[in-house]
Design an enzyme around this catalytic site. Sequence first.
Site, PDB file in Angstrom:
ATOM      1  N   LYS A   1      -5.102   2.852  -2.682  1.00  0.00           N
ATOM      2  CA  LYS A   1      -4.381   2.201  -1.595  1.00  0.00           C
ATOM      3  C   LYS A   1      -5.271   2.005  -0.368  1.00  0.00           C
ATOM      4  O   LYS A   1      -5.115   1.027   0.373  1.00  0.00           O
ATOM      5  CB  LYS A   1      -3.120   2.995  -1.250  1.00  0.00           C
ATOM      6  CG  LYS A   1      -2.099   3.032  -2.383  1.00  0.00           C
ATOM      7  CD  LYS A   1      -1.714   1.625  -2.851  1.00  0.00           C
ATOM      8  CE  LYS A   1      -0.612   1.645  -3.880  1.00  0.00           C
ATOM      9  NZ  LYS A   1      -0.215   0.270  -4.307  1.00  0.00           N
TER      10      LYS A   1
ATOM     11  N   TYR B   1      -4.942   8.358  -6.203  1.00  0.00           N
ATOM     12  CA  TYR B   1      -3.961   7.303  -5.919  1.00  0.00           C
ATOM     13  C   TYR B   1      -4.152   6.756  -4.509  1.00  0.00           C
ATOM     14  O   TYR B   1      -4.184   5.541  -4.303  1.00  0.00           O
ATOM     15  CB  TYR B   1      -2.546   7.859  -6.081  1.00  0.00           C
ATOM     16  CG  TYR B   1      -1.472   6.930  -5.558  1.00  0.00           C
ATOM     17  CD1 TYR B   1      -1.142   5.764  -6.245  1.00  0.00           C
ATOM     18  CD2 TYR B   1      -0.793   7.225  -4.381  1.00  0.00           C
ATOM     19  CE1 TYR B   1      -0.162   4.908  -5.757  1.00  0.00           C
ATOM     20  CE2 TYR B   1       0.187   6.380  -3.893  1.00  0.00           C
ATOM     21  CZ  TYR B   1       0.504   5.222  -4.585  1.00  0.00           C
ATOM     22  OH  TYR B   1       1.471   4.373  -4.091  1.00  0.00           O
TER      23      TYR B   1
ATOM     24  N   SER C   1       0.860  -1.176   0.000  1.00  0.00           N
ATOM     25  CA  SER C   1       0.000   0.000   0.000  1.00  0.00           C
ATOM     26  C   SER C   1       0.899   1.230   0.000  1.00  0.00           C
ATOM     27  O   SER C   1       1.844   1.322  -0.779  1.00  0.00           O
ATOM     28  CB  SER C   1      -0.927  -0.043   1.220  1.00  0.00           C
ATOM     29  OG  SER C   1      -1.713   1.121   1.332  1.00  0.00           O
TER      30      SER C   1
END
Length: 282
Positions: A154, A150, A136
């Site tokens: 994660k 983004y 992650s």
Amino acid sequence: MSKQKVWYITGASRGFGLEIAKAALAAGDKVAGTVRSNPEHLAEQLNHHDNLMVTVLDITDEAGAAASVKQAAEHFGRIDVLVNNAGYGLLGAVEEATSGEVRQNYEVNVFGLLNVTRAVLPYMRSQRSGHVINISSVGGLSGYIGWGIYGSTKFAVEGITESLAMELAPLGIHATVVEPGFFRTDFLDETSLSRTGNVIEDYAATVGGMRSFATEVNKKQPGDPRKLAAAFIQLADSEHPPVHLPLGNDTLARYREKTAQFEQEISDWHSVITGTDHDDVI
């Protein structure tokens, strides 16, 4: 799990993937490393090691993921550690990101990870052993200006891994999500980082500042990728691995800052939070 482990590492041609592959081979383990193209280049980087096999894979190709994993399992006889490393960053304001840019980031960082995980798990279930390690980011623990899309991919990886850990535990399989902070890799290079095509002037003071920072800090990040790789060896060797492994002092500081702020918000809004149950709930 056997003493000599078989690793399956996506995105092994550079960055974290390459360093983890090097460390695993140095530890005496076997490695199946995936690359999107030019497998000979990775083989050369790893000195054509006897315990290495390289397979070409675009993780967004579900059938390709199944074929690649099958090739590795048949070559080595088993898969003990899956490292879902392949992915890329997207820098830009949430509003600036087009639907196409958002979808592609999810295709790679989330759906690609799931493609590979679904391909590997039948082998681990048949062994009743294994360890799924998903990479992650500190951006998966806390939001950052300019990294909303983004980071959201994660955040998804965080939730997927937490559920996997509970589902797989009775089968003798572990799942861990690793949250690296800012490490000195090529993540901020154009090869790994995309920037939104749209740039909105109203975000100049916030996202614009982050764009400049990302350029300035490139190759000056505090984290050492080789030390991260060594931590992965320890993680894979652990009999009782954690579900979460934040790596880097910057990650730890950011997480503690977030939880402290969260606790303050709970305290400030406690009566509202606790006042929404039905009156018949004791």
